[in-house]
Design an enzyme around this catalytic site. Sequence first.
Site, PDB file in Angstrom:
ATOM      1  N   TYR A   1      14.815   8.600 -18.977  1.00  0.00           N
ATOM      2  CA  TYR A   1      14.643   9.950 -19.538  1.00  0.00           C
ATOM      3  C   TYR A   1      16.185   9.693 -19.912  1.00  0.00           C
ATOM      4  O   TYR A   1      16.649  10.191 -21.275  1.00  0.00           O
ATOM      5  CB  TYR A   1      14.251  11.058 -19.487  1.00  0.00           C
ATOM      6  CG  TYR A   1      12.623  10.921 -19.280  1.00  0.00           C
ATOM      7  CD1 TYR A   1      12.242  10.120 -19.228  1.00  0.00           C
ATOM      8  CD2 TYR A   1      12.271  12.585 -19.800  1.00  0.00           C
ATOM      9  CE1 TYR A   1      10.420   9.762 -20.224  1.00  0.00           C
ATOM     10  CE2 TYR A   1      10.881  11.857 -19.392  1.00  0.00           C
ATOM     11  CZ  TYR A   1      10.125  10.503 -19.491  1.00  0.00           C
ATOM     12  OH  TYR A   1       8.243  10.832 -19.350  1.00  0.00           O
TER      13      TYR A   1
ATOM     14  N   ASP B   1       7.497   3.836 -18.797  1.00  0.00           N
ATOM     15  CA  ASP B   1       8.692   3.239 -18.573  1.00  0.00           C
ATOM     16  C   ASP B   1       8.002   1.611 -18.056  1.00  0.00           C
ATOM     17  O   ASP B   1       9.369   1.059 -17.523  1.00  0.00           O
ATOM     18  CB  ASP B   1       9.904   4.158 -18.637  1.00  0.00           C
ATOM     19  CG  ASP B   1       9.235   4.335 -16.906  1.00  0.00           C
ATOM     20  OD1 ASP B   1       8.489   4.239 -16.474  1.00  0.00           O
ATOM     21  OD2 ASP B   1      10.667   4.070 -16.548  1.00  0.00           O
ATOM     22  N   GLU B   2       6.443   1.319 -17.854  1.00  0.00           N
ATOM     23  CA  GLU B   2       6.645  -0.121 -16.725  1.00  0.00           C
ATOM     24  C   GLU B   2       6.033  -1.343 -17.534  1.00  0.00           C
ATOM     25  O   GLU B   2       5.065   0.183 -18.085  1.00  0.00           O
ATOM     26  CB  GLU B   2       7.090   0.308 -15.381  1.00  0.00           C
ATOM     27  CG  GLU B   2       5.214   1.428 -15.302  1.00  0.00           C
ATOM     28  CD  GLU B   2       5.408   1.684 -13.634  1.00  0.00           C
ATOM     29  OE1 GLU B   2       5.095   0.725 -13.002  1.00  0.00           O
ATOM     30  OE2 GLU B   2       4.786   2.763 -13.820  1.00  0.00           O
TER      31      GLU B   2
ATOM     32  N   MET C   1      12.063   0.578 -16.727  1.00  0.00           N
ATOM     33  CA  MET C   1      13.436   0.058 -16.357  1.00  0.00           C
ATOM     34  C   MET C   1      13.666   2.298 -15.397  1.00  0.00           C
ATOM     35  O   MET C   1      13.319   2.636 -15.176  1.00  0.00           O
ATOM     36  CB  MET C   1      13.243   2.188 -18.483  1.00  0.00           C
ATOM     37  CG  MET C   1      12.428   1.093 -19.257  1.00  0.00           C
ATOM     38  SD  MET C   1      12.780   0.183 -19.555  1.00  0.00           S
ATOM     39  CE  MET C   1      14.234  -0.261 -20.296  1.00  0.00           C
TER      40      MET C   1
ATOM     41  N   ARG D   1      23.298  10.357  -8.862  1.00  0.00           N
ATOM     42  CA  ARG D   1      22.457  10.175  -7.486  1.00  0.00           C
ATOM     43  C   ARG D   1      23.567   9.842  -6.727  1.00  0.00           C
ATOM     44  O   ARG D   1      23.749  10.288  -5.693  1.00  0.00           O
ATOM     45  CB  ARG D   1      21.844   8.974  -8.085  1.00  0.00           C
ATOM     46  CG  ARG D   1      20.609   8.940  -9.128  1.00  0.00           C
ATOM     47  CD  ARG D   1      19.350   7.944  -7.868  1.00  0.00           C
ATOM     48  NE  ARG D   1      18.397   7.729  -9.820  1.00  0.00           N
ATOM     49  CZ  ARG D   1      17.101   7.576 -10.317  1.00  0.00           C
ATOM     50  NH1 ARG D   1      17.157   6.274  -9.090  1.00  0.00           N
ATOM     51  NH2 ARG D   1      16.643   7.145 -10.733  1.00  0.00           N
TER      52      ARG D   1
HETATM   53  P1  TTP Z   1      10.276   6.308 -13.110  1.00  0.00           P
HETATM   54  O1  TTP Z   1      10.394   4.894 -13.229  1.00  0.00           O
HETATM   55  O2  TTP Z   1       9.947   6.992 -11.672  1.00  0.00           O
HETATM   56  O3  TTP Z   1      11.804   7.116 -12.764  1.00  0.00           O
HETATM   57  P2  TTP Z   1      13.136   7.148 -13.458  1.00  0.00           P
HETATM   58  O4  TTP Z   1      12.975   5.751 -14.784  1.00  0.00           O
HETATM   59  O5  TTP Z   1      13.658   7.971 -14.431  1.00  0.00           O
HETATM   60  O6  TTP Z   1      14.578   6.272 -12.104  1.00  0.00           O
HETATM   61  P3  TTP Z   1      14.063   5.056 -11.355  1.00  0.00           P
HETATM   62  O7  TTP Z   1      15.383   3.689 -12.286  1.00  0.00           O
HETATM   63  O8  TTP Z   1      14.010   5.334 -10.229  1.00  0.00           O
HETATM   64  O9  TTP Z   1      12.798   4.486 -11.694  1.00  0.00           O
HETATM   65  O10 TTP Z   1       9.823   8.025 -14.048  1.00  0.00           O
HETATM   66  C1  TTP Z   1      10.156   7.017 -15.595  1.00  0.00           C
HETATM   67  C2  TTP Z   1      10.741   8.069 -16.416  1.00  0.00           C
HETATM   68  O11 TTP Z   1       9.476   8.963 -15.898  1.00  0.00           O
HETATM   69  C3  TTP Z   1      11.510   9.355 -15.670  1.00  0.00           C
HETATM   70  O12 TTP Z   1      12.792   9.078 -16.612  1.00  0.00           O
HETATM   71  C4  TTP Z   1      11.064  10.977 -16.208  1.00  0.00           C
HETATM   72  C5  TTP Z   1       9.524  10.950 -16.165  1.00  0.00           C
HETATM   73  N1  TTP Z   1       8.824  11.455 -14.713  1.00  0.00           N
HETATM   74  C6  TTP Z   1       8.836  12.933 -15.320  1.00  0.00           C
HETATM   75  O13 TTP Z   1       8.686  13.453 -16.197  1.00  0.00           O
HETATM   76  N2  TTP Z   1       8.054  13.315 -14.046  1.00  0.00           N
HETATM   77  C7  TTP Z   1       8.001  12.735 -13.448  1.00  0.00           C
HETATM   78  O14 TTP Z   1       7.489  13.370 -12.283  1.00  0.00           O
HETATM   79  C8  TTP Z   1       8.493  11.586 -12.433  1.00  0.00           C
HETATM   80  C9  TTP Z   1       8.448  10.875 -11.868  1.00  0.00           C
HETATM   81  C10 TTP Z   1       9.502  10.853 -14.195  1.00  0.00           C
END
Ligand code: TTP
Length: 635
Positions: free
Chosen positions: A23, A120-121, A19, A60
């Site tokens: 958040y 989220d993956e 995703m 960003r």
């Molecule tokens: P990620 O998939 O690492 O990042 P993201 O979805 O915010 O952004 P991107 O589009 O680059 O993938 O993390 C998923 C969610 O997990 C993120 O929205 C918030 C949470 N998270 C934390 O709470 N702490 C952290 O250190 C990380 C890396 C993520």
Amino acid sequence: MPIARPEPQNARVIAHVDMDCFYVQVEQRKNPELRGLPTAVVQYNSWKGGGLIAVGYEARKFGVKRSMRGDEAKRICPNIQLIQVPVARGKADLNLYRNAGSEVVSILATKGRCERASIDEVYLDLTDAAEMMLSETPPEVLEEIDEEVLKSHVLGLHVEGNEREENVKEWLRQSDADHQDKLLACGAIIVEQLRMKVLYETKFTCSAGIAHNKMLAKLASAMHKPAQQTVVPSSSVKDLLASLPVKKMKQLGGKLGSSLQTDLGVNTIGDLLQFSQEKLQEHYGVNTGTWLWNISRGISGDAVVDRLLPKSHGCGKTFPGPQALKTIASVENWVNQLCDELSDRIQSDLDQNRRIAHTLTLHARAFKENDMEPQRKFPSKSCPLRYGTAKIQEDAVKLFDSGLRDFLGSQHIGWGITSLSIAASKISDLPQGTCSILKFLQGKIPSSTSLSGAGEFHNESLPLSSTVMDQEIKQKALASEAASNDIDIIFQAKPLKRIGSSVGKTKDVRKSSILKFFQSSNSSFHTMNQACERSSLDQASSSSFPECEEHSDLEQIDEQVGFSEDRIDSDGHHNQTRNGYTWGINMENIDPSVLDELPMEIQREIREWFHPPKRANTSRKGSSIVHYFSPVKKG
Ligand code: TTP
């Protein structure tokens, strides 16, 4: 340590779906006025505006990064909308995001084996779907290919400016391509359809990587974000890995990656190619050495496992710097709050998913004042998990005490706790029907021995005696028996055997009533309970002090690292409960009038074993992602 698994002979189509700024998207869906605005989600800790945990793509562009705090983000992007993560029990409450992730998973799981890898993956094995498409409607016979698929990035494909989409279309449709590339082309089309479905049904965008294995798919999904997808044909693997910094590879971010850099001078995955398999095995052992040799060639046989639900539940809190906890009372206060949350989560997992957790673990990070042994870590401790908030709290506090004793040894010095977390793990399925049937059975038993339902573990304890064990342990024993054995085994005492064996004798059954039968079967039920008491006593050892297991290392309990290996079929039902065979009865043999005497909830469950409900097909037509979102206008 990584495990080397050779790839299967037949080409697979694996997708990794991630995703975008997850958040932030969840918050934007909740409050559409935030759409299109630079937005970030900040941690629960207002120091310097709170730490950023998710940064939207609009923010960003201004240079806002996750490593920043809110105040700094405001400085470089004055219009940034900082949304605080929801809070409960004095800490971040991630339920909103977890549930949103589950919505996405339920859509993605419709096309193939689905492994939820974090909040989220997701990994998908789309091999069967791609093979089917290739044999029935290969891309070259499609009249139209969706605009979004044509925006795919195909690694190694030379594309420039306006020709881009034309070139991608040609690549997707090439009839002289090898079977592997043709499968990937089908995979790209399927993944795009899934991403559009996710968008329309949840309003979330996601990005994806499509390759022949999980490792390559994961690398690819991060290459083009947001709302894009990247395909990795085999011919492009060498170039992809040649310049990939070792630390970017999953499992090489820590000590192993550092050792590769310092001991072997390896900076990119491609650099590994200069070492023979024997040399790598000499340095890192047979398994890791083989794994390194494999990954440098893009080989990874890891399978996508069916896993839609978390493997464990964990919650934790850090207490950096001056916030370190230095008294038992303050630790207990936080342990209690964490347990409160954990208890809610395992209870709703039980209610919603019929899953039961078996092990409670406490992890902590600690320091000692004037430490003479700075290398000694606070040991993680485990014990059998008893349901009910008070029980979990009681056991977790004892785990902490035990850990602290080991941590301090014979030293009488000051200490501080900088992080605390607790986890419920070893989760297994509860066969369908167990909760309410047990509840029902228990309701039919005289009150002196009445138990709280297996689905409703209450906090209050009945008086303990040498013969009456803790009721919640008893419940757990019933449930864990149920989880680890066939349901036959749980009900091996008379009641259901008699139903099973008498259903053939139609006349007898018609005259009797299951209700009456259950009511008159208390003695059998007691026998069953006694058997369970014994087994759970073996397991739980004692209700007054948990038997601790020590973990040498601080295990990561965050949901992001592991999801369970539940077997859930495409209709979302636990397979093991599908057939009536486990009960040794056949629906046709059951007299409907007998079934009708059961409470509605039990009737429903029994009917579902034999006729599971079908899910409605909710797919809708897709269109371009770009045109989907526009900021909501105020007023
Ligand atoms: P990620 O998939 O690492 O990042 P993201 O979805 O915010 O952004 P991107 O589009 O680059 O993938 O993390 C998923 C969610 O997990 C993120 O929205 C918030 C949470 N998270 C934390 O709470 N702490 C952290 O250190 C990380 C890396 C993520």
